[in-house]
Design an enzyme around this catalytic site. Structure first.
Site, PDB file in Angstrom:
ATOM      1  N   GLY D  14       0.829  -1.208   0.000  1.00 57.18           N
ATOM      2  CA  GLY D  14       0.000   0.000   0.000  1.00 57.18           C
ATOM      3  C   GLY D  14       0.863   1.257   0.000  1.00 57.18           C
ATOM      4  O   GLY D  14       2.091   1.189   0.025  1.00 57.18           O
ATOM      5  N   VAL D  16       1.259   3.629   2.316  1.00 57.06           N
ATOM      6  CA  VAL D  16       2.058   3.838   3.517  1.00 57.06           C
ATOM      7  C   VAL D  16       3.141   2.762   3.597  1.00 57.06           C
ATOM      8  O   VAL D  16       4.292   3.041   3.936  1.00 57.06           O
ATOM      9  CB  VAL D  16       1.176   3.853   4.781  1.00 57.06           C
ATOM     10  CG1 VAL D  16       2.017   3.839   6.053  1.00 57.06           C
ATOM     11  CG2 VAL D  16       0.274   5.090   4.772  1.00 57.06           C
ATOM     12  N   SER D  38      -1.022  -9.085   1.040  1.00 57.72           N
ATOM     13  CA  SER D  38      -2.179  -9.973   1.141  1.00 57.72           C
ATOM     14  C   SER D  38      -1.754 -11.414   0.866  1.00 57.72           C
ATOM     15  O   SER D  38      -0.669 -11.686   0.372  1.00 57.72           O
ATOM     16  CB  SER D  38      -3.220  -9.544   0.114  1.00 57.72           C
ATOM     17  OG  SER D  38      -2.705  -9.769  -1.185  1.00 57.72           O
ATOM     18  N   SER D  41      -0.532 -12.435  -2.531  1.00 52.55           N
ATOM     19  CA  SER D  41       0.760 -11.906  -2.963  1.00 52.55           C
ATOM     20  C   SER D  41       1.918 -12.765  -2.460  1.00 52.55           C
ATOM     21  O   SER D  41       3.051 -12.617  -2.923  1.00 52.55           O
ATOM     22  CB  SER D  41       0.957 -10.476  -2.441  1.00 52.55           C
ATOM     23  OG  SER D  41      -0.042  -9.627  -2.921  1.00 52.55           O
ATOM     24  N   CYS D 150      -3.055  11.029  11.372  1.00 54.71           N
ATOM     25  CA  CYS D 150      -2.148  12.028  10.782  1.00 54.71           C
ATOM     26  C   CYS D 150      -2.496  13.450  11.202  1.00 54.71           C
ATOM     27  O   CYS D 150      -1.613  14.265  11.487  1.00 54.71           O
ATOM     28  CB  CYS D 150      -2.151  11.909   9.260  1.00 54.71           C
ATOM     29  SG  CYS D 150      -3.788  11.880   8.516  1.00 54.71           S
ATOM     30  N   GLN D 177      -7.485  18.820   4.300  1.00 56.37           N
ATOM     31  CA  GLN D 177      -6.618  17.651   4.225  1.00 56.37           C
ATOM     32  C   GLN D 177      -6.394  17.157   2.795  1.00 56.37           C
ATOM     33  O   GLN D 177      -7.282  17.212   1.953  1.00 56.37           O
ATOM     34  CB  GLN D 177      -7.222  16.527   5.082  1.00 56.37           C
ATOM     35  CG  GLN D 177      -7.408  16.935   6.519  1.00 56.37           C
ATOM     36  CD  GLN D 177      -7.875  15.821   7.452  1.00 56.37           C
ATOM     37  OE1 GLN D 177      -8.583  16.088   8.408  1.00 56.37           O
ATOM     38  NE2 GLN D 177      -7.482  14.590   7.177  1.00 56.37           N
ATOM     39  N   SER D 180      -4.140  12.190  -0.309  1.00 53.79           N
ATOM     40  CA  SER D 180      -3.323  11.014  -0.016  1.00 53.79           C
ATOM     41  C   SER D 180      -3.692  10.402   1.328  1.00 53.79           C
ATOM     42  O   SER D 180      -3.403   9.234   1.569  1.00 53.79           O
ATOM     43  CB  SER D 180      -1.837  11.378  -0.031  1.00 53.79           C
ATOM     44  OG  SER D 180      -1.574  12.348   0.960  1.00 53.79           O
ATOM     45  N   GLY D 181      -4.330  11.169   2.179  1.00 54.87           N
ATOM     46  CA  GLY D 181      -4.756  10.629   3.463  1.00 54.87           C
ATOM     47  C   GLY D 181      -5.767   9.509   3.346  1.00 54.87           C
ATOM     48  O   GLY D 181      -5.946   8.722   4.270  1.00 54.87           O
ATOM     49  N   ARG D 236     -11.778  17.728   3.182  1.00 53.07           N
ATOM     50  CA  ARG D 236     -10.861  17.257   2.143  1.00 53.07           C
ATOM     51  C   ARG D 236     -10.782  18.329   1.066  1.00 53.07           C
ATOM     52  O   ARG D 236     -11.818  18.855   0.638  1.00 53.07           O
ATOM     53  CB  ARG D 236     -11.418  15.959   1.543  1.00 53.07           C
ATOM     54  CG  ARG D 236     -10.444  15.230   0.672  1.00 53.07           C
ATOM     55  CD  ARG D 236      -9.393  14.468   1.421  1.00 53.07           C
ATOM     56  NE  ARG D 236      -9.872  13.285   2.090  1.00 53.07           N
ATOM     57  CZ  ARG D 236      -9.142  12.592   2.976  1.00 53.07           C
ATOM     58  NH1 ARG D 236      -7.911  12.963   3.283  1.00 53.07           N
ATOM     59  NH2 ARG D 236      -9.638  11.518   3.554  1.00 53.07           N
ATOM     60  N   HIS D 243      -1.462  18.258   5.201  1.00 47.08           N
ATOM     61  CA  HIS D 243      -2.666  18.776   5.824  1.00 47.08           C
ATOM     62  C   HIS D 243      -2.404  20.186   6.344  1.00 47.08           C
ATOM     63  O   HIS D 243      -1.440  20.433   7.070  1.00 47.08           O
ATOM     64  CB  HIS D 243      -3.082  17.886   6.998  1.00 47.08           C
ATOM     65  CG  HIS D 243      -3.565  16.528   6.605  1.00 47.08           C
ATOM     66  ND1 HIS D 243      -3.734  16.115   5.300  1.00 47.08           N
ATOM     67  CD2 HIS D 243      -3.931  15.450   7.374  1.00 47.08           C
ATOM     68  CE1 HIS D 243      -4.187  14.869   5.275  1.00 47.08           C
ATOM     69  NE2 HIS D 243      -4.306  14.438   6.512  1.00 47.08           N
TER      70      HIS D 243
END
Lengths: 350, 350, 350, 350
Positions: D14, D16, D38, D41, D150, D177, D180-181, D236, D243
């Site tokens: 992902g 992050v 996962s 994978s 965050c 924000q 990407s959050g 957003r 942010h």
């Protein structure tokens, strides 16, 4: 290592001028001697005269540098970088050249003048030979060397190896250009948010006339234009930095996409051989992912000095089509002039 | 006035489906009888099954309509509008056609099938004649009528009058397409903010194969493709609605930009003559301002059903180049299918 | 129906001026007599002096109207709409008022002047009573009536019914404002694409000082400021039209979110009772969906004249917090002045 | 220098997770031993399982690393970084902790658990002391250490020095924000282009409950919440990374903006004293320009690990208001967990 060459930056407070300053602040060949902006800025400190718009060290660390006068006497250096607009460029660049300076200009004023090199070091380094004819013609000790329009610069970075290897007969280029190309304040947000503007004044003309000169043959006192048809369709899109170009070319011998990719991928030119400090190690990055290059994700690599090609595929009309991407204010402006000066320096001119 | 024709909308909860519903809610010829979405939505009210994404009256006023089953028995109407994805379209559209419905489909599944009309009423109304061959071939009482890919639809709106008047030999089209073309949720904001994506899966292929069929000649049981070369280069840009297309064409007889402008400006076609309710009064708006058309400012006029042309100018390579603009989810999707149904109705088919 | 009242538009070529013209082109009470822009535009046709930036009929159909001089003699009408900047407003508005015109001004120059109404018809129609004191004080036959800053206007549309019903003790308002608020060319795209700018010059001060006057009590020759604390934090975001405001309020009696919603939803005021042509039928739309109102989806409803409230919820600090949304160039500028004039007309003043 | 500590990354594919990998690829304390994504994978190479979305070296140079199983037996390392979603985090993080790993988690699953540190090293390093209570309570050899949401992380970076110096009584925070959050694909472009969304599920609740714990006092087996009122309003906006937070605070003793600026500017904490590799040299940058900080221009400095404060000014309601800015996916996610691990390592825990 020998002493650094003192340089002057004309138009030092604009967005291209700031990129000059940032690149020159720690340059191995050059050292900033004079920063010049408008008349009313003379005598001010750079930090007070300039609204710094770049990231990294503010004012390139030269915030306390006092701005000089706009005259060739008051602000002379042997090497001059010009980020002037066309009007002032027409007056000041010849004055500095006459006074003996080698002027590396990002302005369009003299690009198409017969004895002025329109230089992209990877593409046509031998055009620097025009300097001799220019000096003779004008009776100058210095000279003017220009870099092309940003869109044309990015384009010829991909065309040059194809022209050298196969020969180009025709080019169609549709651009999607960043707002930074219009300077600051430039494009109003009310015009471009969520929009595409299908018109950039004089841009298509510049690409269509500069490209054949850039790819032309040095003939001592002029350039023989490359015999090719170039057509350009230019658009502004809501992107900050970097021009995307959709390119179709008719090449002699009708090479395959694989041959084109190999040619672009393996191409290295004089700046790479000389290891010039601003030159990218690899001038053209060829992407394999089907949806790359993408301007926001790819354009800042190599300090913006390489260009990116992807989606090389057959074109039923011209033979080959591909996506091209380059940095308009680095490869297409500030970085371009500085790389030009580095090449001139390496060849003993500066 | 005679009674309205009952219609079914397949895929009614998606973004194109919602545009179908909004346009059909108060239509002079048609009245919504069945709304169909996925299996798990059957029996729910439209307002509960659907996240309404359009402005104007929510749910087109049909919020309390209960969603029907996905079978031709349970949700039959004599006229069916399909906003299905390719997979479901391949199964359900023939089933409804077999059951006797005239299916107006926005899906790509059957666009290139030999006896399926790929219809733009202003461009090729006579292609509706294929319905007879289609019924004969499949033994259906109903039939499938498709509208083209959104990018191709906008393109042929400008090409049709030029092809009729001069004859087209070659077309190069570079698109800058809105995110709405990818449906909902569609393009992630992380991918497109401040970016250009130079790839839309299968889009270039669709434009290149659909255009010659659209401009082709009806030959009773098939369409003779128009003999022209078409090449497309497709891009996604951060625009909400409306595709901008940079178009270059090679026309027989090499007409001037003024002749091209006159041809486009004066063009009226069958839907205008018939006064079909969804047809724009003027199918192609020719702009004189040098920086128009612009997608955000121009595309919503006429309910998105007209297209816009500007900057008609000489192309050193193909002869003529211009900017073209049209609404991808109205002229290129929902409005397109409905205008097709209106034409079929006017011709006594529906 | 009686004859229409002739009106003058000052600053007719700017973006607010264009919105005045568009709204006045087909107004039931008013008819455009004079359009005035800068000195160098005098004598030009509106279509030649003005880069039309709105959708709909270009130039409001007044493209052939010849621009008048900037003097009260040359361009007098009994009703004047002013879209001037502060500087010119300070000179021209009093001149027209002295000459007998009722000047409805969008400028900030006289908003806080003691005898000048700062008017929002739904909020404080009785403040029009100040006109008498103003005339007496200056010895004018005409008068100046202002509408507030766009951000303050949107804010008081939601605060007024809460203040009337419960009494407001404190307000904290954080704005996310559209680029159109800065006029044209306004905010450079290089500054706002992908960005938030946490500063708009004088905006916080205007909201903080205008709000207590707007909600204040008419006291014959002045307004008694409403005794409340107002704090504003203003930001620019990449949005075209419409200001989003995050609002927290401390109300007397600590009402529940449901009571607040009911109060806002049921509120109707004088312009609704009078059926003024520019007044929205429902001044405050209360949204139930958890993620609404959203500026791009909601702000254009009712010609931009209503405001939108959603997410009314408890605030652990002040009691109630909610999302507020309104149209900055309609409810907050052009539509505001015109609604003011309609109210004055209905009350026999204009 | 001693050998590096082997680490496992959970959720490695992902956005992050990719930032974890990029930061760990050349870390002085840690070396990647296992990458886990996962189930389907498992056994694939990282380059084949992962659509790399960051700039810089693709896959952090670990493209050939083969993905391990999701079990604590198969993918055990003494230090684990978790970029899991809440659901999987609830199962896998305790399993690894039980098996003896020190788990540094970006997930929200255990943030508010009584014996789990909610750690920001500059703010509450002593909360690491909870690890002992956690081990005792669960009978684990390992432990879970979390970093906050965050938005809360950025907020407490500015609040901590103010709370230590003056004492905070109340905080109101309105956020704008970045997309990407929401991870990838996250926010659809159709929702956010030219828009503001006034709702992020559970975000306000997280900020309001995590902040008092973050600023609370370590009491051996739990944290005494800091006695302050916190209210959050979350939005957003069309920004990629970072942010922006509009903050108002009521501080004891009512300090001046200058005192607040001085406190923030001079603040240094344990990570700075220890010279932890991921810690910024200056945790809070105080800006003097009236229109800074701006997210697009400022947020990427210091690898995104510092926060930015500007426009410190009086608030008529709470006393002080200012603009705050921080990087949501570095300071607020990947960089946060890694700095937590560095602190734990420096204290002999990892």
């Amino acid at each position: 290592m020998s002493a650094k060459i003192p340089v002057t930056v004309l138009g030092a407070t604009g967005v291209v001028g700031q990129r000059f300053v940032r690149r020159l602040a720690h340059h191995p060949f050059f050292v900033v001697q004079h920063l010049v902006a408008s008349e009313r800025s003379e005598g001010k400190r750079y930090r007070d005269a300039c609204a710094w718009r770049l990231d990294g060290e503010p004012y390139g660390g030269l915030g306390d540098h006092v701005l000089g006068p706009g005259s060739e006497e008051g602000s002379f250096s042997p090497v001059v970088f010009s980020a002037l607009d066309t009007g002032p460029a027409k007056e000041m660049e010849p004055a500095f050249a006459k006074a003996g300076a080698l002027v590396f200009s990002n302005a369009s004023a003299f690009r198409m003048a017969e004895t002025v090199p329109l230089l992209v070091p990877e593409v046509n380094g031998e055009h620097l030979g025009l300097v001799e004819a220019q000096r003779r013609h004008h009776g100058w000790k210095g000279a003017i060397v220009t870099n092309p329009n940003c869109t044309a610069t990015v384009l010829v970075m991909a065309l040059a190896p194809l022209h050298a290897t196969f020969g180009i007969e025709a080019v169609m280029m549709t651009s999607m250009q960043a707002v930074s190309g219009a300077g600051y304040p430039g494009v109003p947000s009310l015009d471009i948010l969520g929009n595409v503007i299908p018109f950039i004044r004089n841009e298509e003309e510049k690409v269509e006339e500069e490209t054949p000169k850039l790819l032309g043959r040095f003939a001592q006192d002029h350039i023989e234009m490359a015999p090719m048809v170039v057509t350009a369709l230019c658009h502004r899109v809501p992107v900050l930095e970097g021009h995307t170009e959709a390119v179709s070319v008719r090449l002699k011998g009708n090479p395959s996409p694989e041959e084109v990719a190999k040619t672009l991928r393996e191409w290295r030119a004089e700046p790479q051989a000389l290891g010039l400090p601003t030159a990218p190690r690899i001038p053209v990055h060829v992407h394999d992912l089907p949806d790359r290059p993408q301007v926001r994700k790819d354009v800042e690599g190599d300090g913006g000095m390489s260009v990116h090609v992807g989606r090389i595929r057959p074109c039923p009309l011209l033979g080959i089509k591909f996506t091209l991407l380059g940095h308009n204010t680095e490869r297409g402006a500030a970085g371009a002039s500085i790389l030009n000066a580095e090449l001139a320096h390496a060849k003993g001119l500066a």
